[in-house]
Design an enzyme around this catalytic site. Sequence first.
Site, mmCIF file in Angstrom:
data_model
loop_
_atom_site.group_PDB
_atom_site.id
_atom_site.type_symbol
_atom_site.label_atom_id
_atom_site.label_comp_id
_atom_site.label_asym_id
_atom_site.label_seq_id
_atom_site.Cartn_x
_atom_site.Cartn_y
_atom_site.Cartn_z
ATOM 1 N N CYS A 16 0.846 -1.201 0.000
ATOM 2 C CA CYS A 16 0.000 0.000 0.000
ATOM 3 C C CYS A 16 0.881 1.250 0.000
ATOM 4 O O CYS A 16 2.106 1.171 0.052
ATOM 5 C CB CYS A 16 -0.920 0.007 1.217
ATOM 6 N N CYS A 83 41.803 -23.747 -14.269
ATOM 7 C CA CYS A 83 41.730 -24.572 -13.060
ATOM 8 C C CYS A 83 40.841 -23.900 -12.025
ATOM 9 O O CYS A 83 40.323 -22.807 -12.254
ATOM 10 C CB CYS A 83 43.124 -24.816 -12.489
ATOM 11 N N ASP A 495 0.988 -35.941 -0.577
ATOM 12 C CA ASP A 495 -0.382 -35.456 -0.636
ATOM 13 C C ASP A 495 -1.213 -36.544 -1.321
ATOM 14 O O ASP A 495 -0.710 -37.242 -2.198
ATOM 15 C CB ASP A 495 -0.419 -34.154 -1.446
ATOM 16 N N ASP A 689 0.995 -31.558 -5.779
ATOM 17 C CA ASP A 689 0.751 -31.098 -7.145
ATOM 18 C C ASP A 689 -0.125 -29.860 -7.229
ATOM 19 O O ASP A 689 -0.289 -29.295 -8.303
ATOM 20 C CB ASP A 689 0.099 -32.219 -7.966
ATOM 21 N N ASP A 693 -0.584 -26.947 -2.036
ATOM 22 C CA ASP A 693 0.599 -27.687 -1.561
ATOM 23 C C ASP A 693 1.841 -26.800 -1.503
ATOM 24 O O ASP A 693 2.841 -27.171 -0.886
ATOM 25 C CB ASP A 693 0.899 -28.880 -2.477
#
EC number: 7.2.2.8
Length: 794
Positions: A16, A83, A495, A689, A693
């Site tokens: 805001c 290297c 889940d 999925d 979740d």
Amino acid sequence: MTEQKKTTIGITGMTCAACANRIEKNLNKLDDVEANVNVTTEKATISYNPESTSADDLTKTIEKTGYGVLNETAELDVIGMTCAACSNRIEKVLNRTDGVDQATVNLTTENATISYNPSATSVDALIKKIQKIGYDAQPKKEVAEKSSQKELELRSKLVKLIISAVLAAPLLLTMLVHLFGIQIPSIFMNPWFQFILATPVQFIIGWQFYVGAYKNLRNGSANMDVLVALGTSAAYFYSLYEMVKWLFNANVMPHLYFETSAVLITLILFGKYLETRAKTQTTNALSELLNLQAKEARVLRDNKEQMIPLNDVVEGDYLIIKPGEKIPVDGKIIKGKTSIDESMLTGESMPVEKVQDDNVIGSTMNKNGSITVKATKVGKDTALASIIKVVEEAQGSKAPIQRLADVISGYFVPIVVGIAVLTFIIWIAFVQQGQFEPALVAAIAVLVIACPCALGLATPTSIMVGTGKAAENGILFKGGEHIERTHQIDTVVLDKTGTITNGKPVVTDFDGDEEALQLLASAEKGSEHPLADAIVNYAQTMNIKLLDTTDFEAVPGRGIKANISGKNLIVGNRQFMNDENVDIKDSEDIMTQFEKSGKTAMLIAINQEYRGMVAVADTVKDSTATAIKQLHDLNIKVVMLTGDNERTAQAIANEVGIDTIIAQVLPEEKAAKIKSLQTQDKTIAMVGDGVNDAPALVQADIGIAIGTGTEVAIEAADVTILGGDLLLIPKAIKASKATIRNIRQNLFWAFGYNVAGIPIAALGLLAPWIAGAAMALSSVSVVTNALRLKRMKL
């Protein structure tokens, strides 16, 4: 007076006008700062005096106020690293640069990934920083372009190696005289002959080592080039000194070391050639992903079909795809129907039926129907491009296990030079007093056996090959830290809906006559409830004709009532039937049996008479039980998290072999449940999925998203498994374990080689050319060991 500088900073976290005012107020408190913060654009426009206030001061003020600064990410190809000391040096310089939040430089991929504040620095400024310390950089090239550049580099190294080998081979014969007393033609022992062969190897073929050493020393650092230049120069110039002495006293044949310098350079070039060749194989996974793309597309423009390069396809184009052709980009079918092989993305071998308005994914194969597709995502926005991006980022990232090697590499070369000097002094003062040659030979052996390359390559090569192999199997690790942490998992939380199950309810049982099914499906056809869809689909597969419904009424927590063709239908639970005075005593046993199996059972009554029952369930995926067994075989506990009631959850857990259930969990409670498990000293992987979740995926030690799920879940996860096959979860853990084991082997070899090799060389037990050969092959062995991951079985 210094001129005021203007900058614009993107700010995150503002909600805001009060937020904007607070930031603005704090910025304006700084010396010579005038700031204007806009909450709509989420940007701060700032005028400041760089003498009194730095760009970093502005960033820190915003962050101290409680908001974030929007950084940008630059990816650069870095040229000239040889290297780990090189990559460490560049990384340190970049991280000390004003405006840089974090920089990582990967020796294996030869990439730098830099998170920076665009108001404080720019890509051009970052490139100049790299150039200033003796290297070069450019904006990252596409994988295909970089691959062809690597081929040219490999060819150039091979040409140099062949020329060097041809010149050094005759000099190698002189070692047979020194070592075994074997007689060879006198020309080979002639100092002029050796000088003529060794000089171009030292100063033309080997010039790259001098350039690299000069650039590093000029900037106060040292790398492998310094060791090679010092070691070979010592052998070459000592031989030159002996040759000059011989010119003034030709009767005494000098003991020359031209063969040492030339053979050393040749062996190091050989090692670098093998290393580059092996490193190109570590990027094969990316090349194979790129090869999945279509090369061109058939587009409809001005009502005409025309073939255009894939890169010319734009969003909104209409594409015509014929049977046997690849889908060029992501899109939506607007005409036609077909079946599509999506195995490259989901691993599912069975083609998927597609009709109008269905989405299609770029690089999948159209099997048997001509379709017209509207392009919705092109270029870097396609699903395949996103996968390639994740793999690239993972291969370029660092794992925490690499930190020790990075620290050691930073001090490695100066320490080795110090040991070489000390070796020379001890030999000439104590071991063989006053004998210059043995002391020089031992010091050269110390310089050339030390190998910072093996240390620098040990972790990133394994990460590259491991993440590439995982990607080939449909597992996307988002970074080295995630592939390292995954092997520590001891608990996997799944889940239920869409993860353990297919996420789409189907009718599993129907007990009733055709009329009961017809009226039931007719009543449900207008409902948006997932269970209603399952019933209607079931009726359609049974070729049931649906009727018009009147007086439909949904009774919350009970069921539905409807009037169809003059017949009163009631569908719902026991309580509903009791309320409507329907006798259901004949249904009790079968209903209880369905509910114990985790199914949702609905009773059907027509004109107040019980007529049957339908059971609907979200079916378990075919691979779930096998995946859970494999997790148990890895000594991993499996927990199911679900909003279902205890009885339904337990029924599914029993079916698939899950250890523990946490039932009746609200979506917003999932993250708290994960946190609770973590307090029990568990290392948790959460698999989900859906959008709800995402907080739990973030809370878990490792968040694993199912690739068929929402973009929010995938974005929140550390690992994505493409498709919905849960067998990829134990495979991801196996890939992590194999990769970390491989990294440890590499680090053990790299550390062990240097810890054992340097003292052996200092004791004079190694000829310089043998030490050089060992150094050249040490980094090759590390890369070769990493390539074994390509053959790992998941």
